[in-house]
Design a protein around this motif. Structure first.
Motif, PDB file in Angstrom:
ATOM      1  N   GLN A 148       1.321  -1.247  -0.031  1.00 32.04           N
ATOM      2  CA  GLN A 148      -0.079   0.083   0.459  1.00 32.04           C
ATOM      3  C   GLN A 148       1.019   1.267   0.379  1.00 32.04           C
ATOM      4  O   GLN A 148       0.764   2.735  -0.310  1.00 32.04           O
ATOM      5  CB  GLN A 148      -0.976   0.149   1.318  1.00 32.04           C
ATOM      6  CG  GLN A 148      -2.022  -1.132   1.180  1.00 32.04           C
ATOM      7  CD  GLN A 148      -3.094  -0.929   2.044  1.00 32.04           C
ATOM      8  OE1 GLN A 148      -4.091  -0.057   3.171  1.00 32.04           O
ATOM      9  NE2 GLN A 148      -2.769  -1.894   3.503  1.00 32.04           N
ATOM     10  N   GLN A 151       2.472   1.752  -3.521  1.00 29.35           N
ATOM     11  CA  GLN A 151       1.232   2.151  -4.384  1.00 29.35           C
ATOM     12  C   GLN A 151       1.162   3.866  -4.254  1.00 29.35           C
ATOM     13  O   GLN A 151       1.532   4.338  -4.634  1.00 29.35           O
ATOM     14  CB  GLN A 151       0.298   1.075  -4.380  1.00 29.35           C
ATOM     15  CG  GLN A 151      -1.520   2.170  -5.367  1.00 29.35           C
ATOM     16  CD  GLN A 151      -1.983   1.139  -5.391  1.00 29.35           C
ATOM     17  OE1 GLN A 151      -2.327   1.392  -4.225  1.00 29.35           O
ATOM     18  NE2 GLN A 151      -3.122   0.676  -5.940  1.00 29.35           N
ATOM     19  N   GLU A 152       1.429   4.121  -2.759  1.00 36.14           N
ATOM     20  CA  GLU A 152       0.824   5.534  -2.465  1.00 36.14           C
ATOM     21  C   GLU A 152       1.820   6.529  -3.538  1.00 36.14           C
ATOM     22  O   GLU A 152       1.721   7.648  -3.545  1.00 36.14           O
ATOM     23  CB  GLU A 152       0.411   5.834  -1.383  1.00 36.14           C
ATOM     24  CG  GLU A 152       0.370   7.490  -0.624  1.00 36.14           C
ATOM     25  CD  GLU A 152      -0.785   7.705   0.500  1.00 36.14           C
ATOM     26  OE1 GLU A 152      -1.475   7.266   1.064  1.00 36.14           O
ATOM     27  OE2 GLU A 152       0.424   7.053   1.811  1.00 36.14           O
ATOM     28  N   HIS A 154       4.029   6.029  -5.608  1.00 37.03           N
ATOM     29  CA  HIS A 154       4.562   5.685  -6.455  1.00 37.03           C
ATOM     30  C   HIS A 154       3.645   7.118  -7.045  1.00 37.03           C
ATOM     31  O   HIS A 154       3.865   7.849  -8.425  1.00 37.03           O
ATOM     32  CB  HIS A 154       4.484   4.325  -7.244  1.00 37.03           C
ATOM     33  CG  HIS A 154       3.743   4.733  -8.845  1.00 37.03           C
ATOM     34  ND1 HIS A 154       4.714   4.691  -9.631  1.00 37.03           N
ATOM     35  CD2 HIS A 154       3.365   4.537  -9.676  1.00 37.03           C
ATOM     36  CE1 HIS A 154       4.806   4.465 -10.693  1.00 37.03           C
ATOM     37  NE2 HIS A 154       3.416   4.650 -10.773  1.00 37.03           N
ATOM     38  N   HIS A 155       2.531   7.022  -6.608  1.00 41.21           N
ATOM     39  CA  HIS A 155       0.941   7.485  -7.441  1.00 41.21           C
ATOM     40  C   HIS A 155       1.870   9.726  -6.834  1.00 41.21           C
ATOM     41  O   HIS A 155       0.671   9.494  -7.648  1.00 41.21           O
ATOM     42  CB  HIS A 155      -0.424   7.671  -6.753  1.00 41.21           C
ATOM     43  CG  HIS A 155      -0.765   6.393  -7.393  1.00 41.21           C
ATOM     44  ND1 HIS A 155      -0.560   6.206  -8.649  1.00 41.21           N
ATOM     45  CD2 HIS A 155      -1.261   5.057  -6.503  1.00 41.21           C
ATOM     46  CE1 HIS A 155      -1.121   4.644  -8.757  1.00 41.21           C
ATOM     47  NE2 HIS A 155      -1.923   4.624  -7.492  1.00 41.21           N
ATOM     48  N   SER A 156       2.680   9.585  -5.720  1.00 46.58           N
ATOM     49  CA  SER A 156       3.122  10.706  -5.406  1.00 46.58           C
ATOM     50  C   SER A 156       4.072  11.931  -6.674  1.00 46.58           C
ATOM     51  O   SER A 156       4.420  12.086  -6.266  1.00 46.58           O
ATOM     52  CB  SER A 156       3.350  11.044  -4.545  1.00 46.58           C
ATOM     53  OG  SER A 156       4.390  10.545  -4.155  1.00 46.58           O
ATOM     54  N   GLY A 157       4.447  10.599  -7.540  1.00 49.80           N
ATOM     55  CA  GLY A 157       5.222  11.093  -8.778  1.00 49.80           C
ATOM     56  C   GLY A 157       6.805  10.456  -8.150  1.00 49.80           C
ATOM     57  O   GLY A 157       6.959  11.103  -9.005  1.00 49.80           O
ATOM     58  N   THR A 213      -9.697  -0.930  -0.200  1.00 51.50           N
ATOM     59  CA  THR A 213     -10.134   0.307  -1.269  1.00 51.50           C
ATOM     60  C   THR A 213     -11.618   0.537  -1.688  1.00 51.50           C
ATOM     61  O   THR A 213     -12.449  -0.500  -1.423  1.00 51.50           O
ATOM     62  CB  THR A 213      -8.850   0.188  -2.230  1.00 51.50           C
ATOM     63  OG1 THR A 213      -9.517  -1.047  -3.222  1.00 51.50           O
ATOM     64  CG2 THR A 213      -7.498   0.294  -2.389  1.00 51.50           C
ATOM     65  N   SER A 223      -0.242  -5.560 -10.040  1.00 52.72           N
ATOM     66  CA  SER A 223      -0.601  -4.353 -10.622  1.00 52.72           C
ATOM     67  C   SER A 223       0.760  -3.111  -9.876  1.00 52.72           C
ATOM     68  O   SER A 223       0.095  -2.293 -10.274  1.00 52.72           O
ATOM     69  CB  SER A 223      -1.952  -4.058  -9.457  1.00 52.72           C
ATOM     70  OG  SER A 223      -1.177  -4.223  -7.842  1.00 52.72           O
ATOM     71  N   ILE A 227       2.218  -0.433 -13.134  1.00 54.81           N
ATOM     72  CA  ILE A 227       2.759   1.423 -12.692  1.00 54.81           C
ATOM     73  C   ILE A 227       2.976   1.941 -12.817  1.00 54.81           C
ATOM     74  O   ILE A 227       3.617   2.843 -12.855  1.00 54.81           O
ATOM     75  CB  ILE A 227       1.465   1.423 -11.429  1.00 54.81           C
ATOM     76  CG1 ILE A 227       2.181   1.322 -10.159  1.00 54.81           C
ATOM     77  CG2 ILE A 227      -0.059   1.321 -12.013  1.00 54.81           C
ATOM     78  CD1 ILE A 227       1.150   1.669  -9.345  1.00 54.81           C
TER      79      ILE A 227
END
Length: 385
Positions: A148, A151-152, A154-157, A213, A223, A227
């Motif tokens: 988790q 993933q978080e 990674h989504h922050s850039g 989620t 998954s 990404i």
């Protein structure tokens, strides 16, 4: 009397990241005489909702909690135990140790070799990507917390590398129902500690790779790689010149995880067939095997500047430094038989697979408490007699 070092639900208030959701669906937050009454039973509570749920339960049962009372020592006396706190001392005939199994973040000893230019945080300290240094991030540990957090971030850039050790892959939803529903209905979660061949091994099993989620999606290594998260093997050490060393067993580790997932789903399928559910749910299926690139890196130069932060999601250990009763094994864990500690009048609750597979979940507290309360009352009665 319940002695609490902070506020009710202290750990949830102070040691969890901001976006955390329970891994279990709302309906599964069941305590004696207290359960979910909202309109989203299949959803997953956010952090503030978990805190409110536990606080509401304490109010509903008028729990005799002394907050902001830190236990400094527990020792044996002729009549029971002496409990010392920063708010005074207590004499009692019995003690229940309910301080949890996740008090201290486990960090490998070689972490002190990490270059000082790299920020280090544990999953216990991590709150959100804003506190993480800009640049590449190495997340160590691939169970529920590590996946988790990876993933978080990674989504922050940021670019993320995930170091993968032992883990258990699992679909969030299987054959149209939450995996936790299947495990509850099929009796997996209710399996007792005296029904397994090796309970010590069962208590060391990592948490399932699940995430709570809103879209009920499956979070697994596939998954994450889709990404852009890069996978490496288990973090084995750091050389004198600052090179991180990773195990070459990543492919085998993932294959073993897939095998364990298959065994769990086979057990669910067998139960569904025997109990007439095949006609009311979707057909059995299996997720694609975990994809691992042909030659994952076995080393990484931590002095190159590419990695700016390391997040240690490598588990926890209990803290019994205050316990002055000779009940600990050589690894610092309490010796017990299903929560009945070797010292008469002492009990343990709230740890992994204490009496059942669900012992570490909110849903497991009630059954374990009933069993141990019966034993405790019998012990007190015998003392009085």
């Amino acid at each position: 009397m319940v002695l609490e070092r902070g506020e009710v639900a202290h750990t949830w208030r102070t040691e969890r990241w901001d976006s955390l959701r329970l891994l279990t669906p709302n309906w599964q937050s069941r305590l004696p005489g207290f359960s979910y009454i909202g309109d989203d039973p299949d959803g997953y509570r956010i952090l503030t909702e978990v805190i409110a749920f536990i606080a509401s339960y304490a109010d509903a049962i008028s729990a005799p909690v002394l907050t902001h009372t830190t236990v400094t020592s527990v020792r044996s006396t002729e009549s029971g135990y002496l409990v010392r706190t920063d708010q005074g001392d207590w004499l009692c005939r019995a003690v229940v140790v309910a301080s949890g199994a996740c008090n201290v973040a486990h960090v490998p000893g070689f972490a002190n070799k990490v270059p000082r230019s790299i920020m280090q945080l544990t999953a216990q300290e991590y709150r959100n990507p804003d506190q993480v240094a800009d640049g590449g991030v190495l997340v160590v540990g691939a169970s529920s917390s590590g996946t988790q957090i990876a993933q978080e971030i990674h989504h922050s850039g940021r670019s993320v590398i995930l170091s993968v050790g032992e883990h258990i892959r699992a679909p969030r939803v299987y054959r149209g129902r939450d995996l936790q529903w299947w495990m509850d209905a099929a009796g997996v979660l209710g399996e007792r500690y005296d029904e397994v061949d090796d309970v010590a091994k069962a208590r060391r099993v990592p948490s399932l790779q699940l995430a709570g989620t809103p879209d009920r999606s499956t979070l697994d290594l596939n998954s994450l790689t889709e990404i852009g998260v890069k996978l490496v093997g288990r973090f084995g050490g750091i050389s004198e010149n600052g090179r991180a060393q990773f195990s070459g067993s990543l492919r085998n580790m993932c294959a073993l995880s897939d095998l364990k997932m298959g065994r769990l789903l086979d057990r669910i399928d067998e139960w569904a067939q025997k109990n007439g559910f095949d006609a009311t749910v979707g057909p059995p299926y299996r997720l694609p095997p975990t994809h691992v690139e042909p030659a994952p890196p076995l080393a990484m130069d931590l002095t190159s500047g590419k990695i700016k932060a390391i997040i240690w999601a490598t588990g926890y250990r209990p803290d019994y430094s205050w316990l002055e009763v000779p009940v600990l094994d050589r690894k610092g864990r309490i010796q017990h038989d299903g929560g009945v500690v070797s010292s008469p009048g002492m009990y343990l609750i709230g740890t992994q697979f204490l009496r059942r597979r669900k012992s570490g979940l909110i849903d497991g507290a009630g059954d374990d408490a009933r069993d141990l309360s019966a034993h405790l009352m019998s012990y007190l009665d015998s003392r009085l007699a």
